[in-house]
Design an enzyme around this catalytic site. Structure first.
Site, PDB file in Angstrom:
ATOM      1  N   ASN A 124      -2.435  -2.334  -3.563  1.00 40.25           N
ATOM      2  CA  ASN A 124      -3.582  -1.455  -3.376  1.00 40.25           C
ATOM      3  C   ASN A 124      -3.615  -0.379  -4.459  1.00 40.25           C
ATOM      4  OD1 ASN A 124      -5.757  -0.378  -1.372  1.00 40.25           O
ATOM      5  ND2 ASN A 124      -4.525   1.402  -1.916  1.00 40.25           N
ATOM      6  N   GLU A 125      -4.704  -0.285  -5.190  1.00 42.92           N
ATOM      7  CA  GLU A 125      -4.936   0.817  -6.132  1.00 42.92           C
ATOM      8  C   GLU A 125      -3.690   1.202  -6.936  1.00 42.92           C
ATOM      9  OE1 GLU A 125      -8.648   3.215  -4.250  1.00 42.92           O
ATOM     10  OE2 GLU A 125      -6.684   3.864  -3.610  1.00 42.92           O
ATOM     11  N   HIS A 127       0.853  -1.190   0.000  1.00 41.31           N
ATOM     12  CA  HIS A 127       0.000   0.000   0.000  1.00 41.31           C
ATOM     13  C   HIS A 127       0.894   1.247   0.000  1.00 41.31           C
ATOM     14  CE1 HIS A 127      -4.175   1.602   1.320  1.00 41.31           C
ATOM     15  NE2 HIS A 127      -3.481   2.565   0.747  1.00 41.31           N
TER      16      HIS A 127
END
Ligand SMILES: *[C@@H]1O[C@H](CO)[C@@H](O)[C@H](O)[C@H]1NC(C)=O
Ligand SMILES: *[C@@H]1O[C@H](CO)[C@@H](O)[C@H](O)[C@H]1NC(C)=O
Length: 248
Positions: A178-179, A133
């Protein structure tokens, strides 16, 4: 981010109902380094991630202490139980588990995640674990430019291998990255998130025309490498219940 935000906001509401926080919330009540729940940024062998470097260099609120989950995880799990949560999403700090990004595994970091995951499972709370992340070890950023370099794929896969091997008996829901789209543009197009790169003069270094694409490509290759590793080496013995997409 929206996902983790809503989850963490739920946790904060739980804290509020126990009288530990004020009663009205908005996004601005949460620090920029919100994604760090665990704190203890410099303890027990953890080294900085690019996120730590980024917020410190800009004098933004940081994750040095955050919610202090590293020390208070038992209390936090108890609050989750009282709130009726049946799942908790969190990310592993790569630089706590493997401070230099590859090689030596930090025994205290390993023990923390084992204890925390066991605590969740013992209380019937399903761990949903994100491997990455926006927080790769600063050491790798300094050594070879982090995600701009394909060497990250090998190092990320080796880190994931440690996570699957050590935690996979208790973790059935994994997210690799994440993203990835948000990280590529924030970190390399406009410099608003770690590692804060974009074309000068907006940032001190970077190239907004090329770097977001190089990084995005390497993230996809890293996701492919880690999901292949899981399927080949762990799926039959650990059996994760769901494979998540890299782009959310
Ligand atoms: C950093 O932020 C704090 C709190 O907003 C402020 O008091 C301090 O002067 C800032 N330091 C620098 C070097 O900007
Ligand atoms: C970004 O890289 C491209 C391709 O190498 C180059 O043409 C361009 O001048 C670079 N831009 C900056 C701001 O360095």
């Amino acid at each position: 981010m929206a996902q983790i935000l809503s989850l963490i906001i739920a946790i904060f509401l739980a804290l509020a109902s126990s009288g530990r926080c004020s009663s009205v919330y908005s996004r601005k009540d949460f620090p920029r380094a919100l994604l760090s729940w665990e704190g203890a940024a410099n303890e027990d062998g953890r080294k900085p991630s690019v996120w730590d470097t980024f917020v410190h260099s800009r004098n933004q609120s940081n994750g040095d202490i955050a919610c202090d989950g590293y020390h208070k995880y038992k209390e936090d799990v108890q609050l989750m139980v009282e709130t009726g949560l049946n799942a908790f999403r969190f990310s592993i700090s790569w630089s706590r588990l493997i401070p230099n990004g590859r090689g030596h595994v930090n025994p205290k970091g390993l023990q923390f995640y084992k204890n925390f995951i066991q605590q969740l499972v013992n209380h019937g709370i399903e761990p949903h674990v994100t491997l990455y992340h926006d927080d790769h070890p600063q050491y790798l950023e300094d050594e070879y430019g982090g995600w701009l370099n394909r060497r990250m794929i090998k190092d990320f896969t080796a880190y994931a291998d440690v996570c699957f091997r050590e935690f996979g008996n208790n973790v059935k829901f994994w997210t690799t990255i994440n993203e990835a789209n948000v990280f590529s543009t924030g970190g390399y197009n406009d410099g608003s998130t770690p590692p804060g790169r974009c074309s000068p003069p907006g940032c001190s270094s970077g190239n907004s025309s090329t770097e977001p694409y190089i990084v995005g490509h390497n993230l996809l290759l890293a996701h492919a490498s880690v999901s292949r590793l899981y399927k080949q080496k762990y799926k039959d013995i650990q059996g994760a219940l769901q494979e998540k997409k890299v782009l959310t």
